[in-house]
Every structure is written in structure tokens, then in C-alpha cells.
Design a protein around this motif. Structure first.
Motif, PDB file in Angstrom:
ATOM      1  N   HIS A   1      13.894  13.549  24.594  1.00 14.18           N
ATOM      2  CA  HIS A   1      14.085  12.862  25.892  1.00 14.18           C
ATOM      3  C   HIS A   1      15.566  13.023  26.381  1.00 14.18           C
ATOM      4  O   HIS A   1      16.430  13.272  25.588  1.00 14.18           O
ATOM      5  CB  HIS A   1      13.863  11.605  25.632  1.00 14.18           C
ATOM      6  N   ARG A   2      15.596  13.090  27.672  1.00 14.04           N
ATOM      7  CA  ARG A   2      16.981  13.362  28.309  1.00 14.04           C
ATOM      8  C   ARG A   2      17.931  12.658  27.555  1.00 14.04           C
ATOM      9  O   ARG A   2      19.226  12.975  27.081  1.00 14.04           O
ATOM     10  CB  ARG A   2      17.125  12.937  29.741  1.00 14.04           C
TER      11      ARG A   2
ATOM     12  N   HIS B   1      16.172  20.501  26.649  1.00 12.09           N
ATOM     13  CA  HIS B   1      16.603  19.334  25.939  1.00 12.09           C
ATOM     14  C   HIS B   1      15.988  19.683  24.517  1.00 12.09           C
ATOM     15  O   HIS B   1      15.649  18.835  23.884  1.00 12.09           O
ATOM     16  CB  HIS B   1      15.462  18.139  26.283  1.00 12.09           C
TER      17      HIS B   1
END
Length: 167
Positions: free
Chosen positions: A13-14, A45
Motif C-alpha cells: 500500500h502507498r 509500490h
């Protein structure tokens, strides 16, 4: 952990990607805060590519060099030198219809309705990200490499402008 097991590393996830970029650099006494957009544009990512991108940038910043556009370009080239073989392997492992889809995405071309289901498969694999409702490849250098290496063969020219983060 078993060395004989197959593990698939997928994208973070970011917030986890940013954490991987910023925290180890901070422990080494270097701030990567301003370089986060640049690194994410190169590596997406994916932890594997994030570490490559951070390593390329670290080599220039470890001696106190300022973060400049020319330094970022050198780091981008170093990243691509290392990542190119992996990007090429990814390309070669894809079936021709997926290669065509990756090429269309690299060029910023519209995706035919008959291929949209493949976009979701590539999103789940982490090689395509949705940005403002439109799919794009996770890595700008990968898109650029695919387009340069394979676009002319298919008569596809670049419509998407490759923007590399600048100050």
C-alpha cells in the motif's frame, strides 16, 4: 521462512511503500522525504523495485550531495540499468495479448473493451495502477523502455508524456 518455498512479493500500500523509502534512509542520516514522488514514479509500490530505486539514489546522497534534477536523472539511469533485465523478463514472460496491452498502456493509448478484463489482472499483480480512473504502468521507466523497445514494431508512438519528478 523456507528457502524452497515460492513467495510472491506483491506491491505495498502507498503508506507502506513510503515507509520503506523514508525510514531506512532516516536511520542512515539521509532524508528521502523530498524524493518520495520520484522514487514511487520509478518503482511503484513494489518492495523489490523500491529498494533498487532507493539504493540508486542513496549512492549519490550518502556523501552529502544536494538533491538536484541532474542527480535525480543519474539515479534514474542507474535504477534503469539495474531494473532493465527484470522489466525485460516481465515483458518476455507475458503472453502476446498481455504484451500488446502493456504496450498500449505505455503509449497512453485507449484499451479496447475486449481487453479491459486483463487490466484488472495486471492491477492485482501490481504491474498496472489506476490513476484518476485510468490505468497506467506502475513504473515510468518501464513504460519508457517497453515503448522504445517494442513500440516501433507495432507502429505505436508515445502519446503519454513521461514526466519525471522535478523540483
Amino acid at each position: 521462512f523456507n528457502i524452497f518455498s515460492n513467495l510472491t512479493l506483491s506491491q505495498f500500500h502507498r503508506q507502506d511503500a513510503v515507509k520503506l523509502v523514508v525510514e531506512p534512509a532516516a536511520r542512515a542520516g539521509i532524508s528521502f522525504e523530498k524524493a518520495v514522488p520520484f522514487i514511487l514514479q520509478m518503482a511503484g509500490h513494489h518492495p523489490f523495485y523500491l529498494q533498487m530505486a532507493c539504493s540508486a539514489l542513496y549512492e549519490y546522497l550518502k556523501d552529502g550531495a544536494p538533491l538536484t534534477p541532474s542527480l535525480l536523472e543519474k539515479a534514474r539511469q542507474d535504477f534503469l540499468d539495474e531494473a532493465r533485465v527484470h522489466f525485460q523478463q516481465l515483458w518476455e514472460s507475458c503472453e502476446p495479448d498481455r504484451q500488446e496491452l502493456l504496450l498500449l498502456l505505455a503509449a497512453g493509448e485507449p484499451i479496447p473493451a475486449s481487453r479491459r478484463f486483463m487490466v484488472q489482472e495486471l492491477v492485482r499483480a501490481g504491474y498496472v495502477v489506476m490513476e484518476k480512473g485510468k490505468p497506467r504502468l506502475f513504473s515510468a521507466p518501464m513504460a519508457e523502455m517497453i515503448l522504445q523497445a517494442h513500440g516501433a514494431k507495432k507502429g505505436i508512438r508515445k502519446k503519454r508524456k513521461f514526466l519525471f519528478w522535478r523540483f
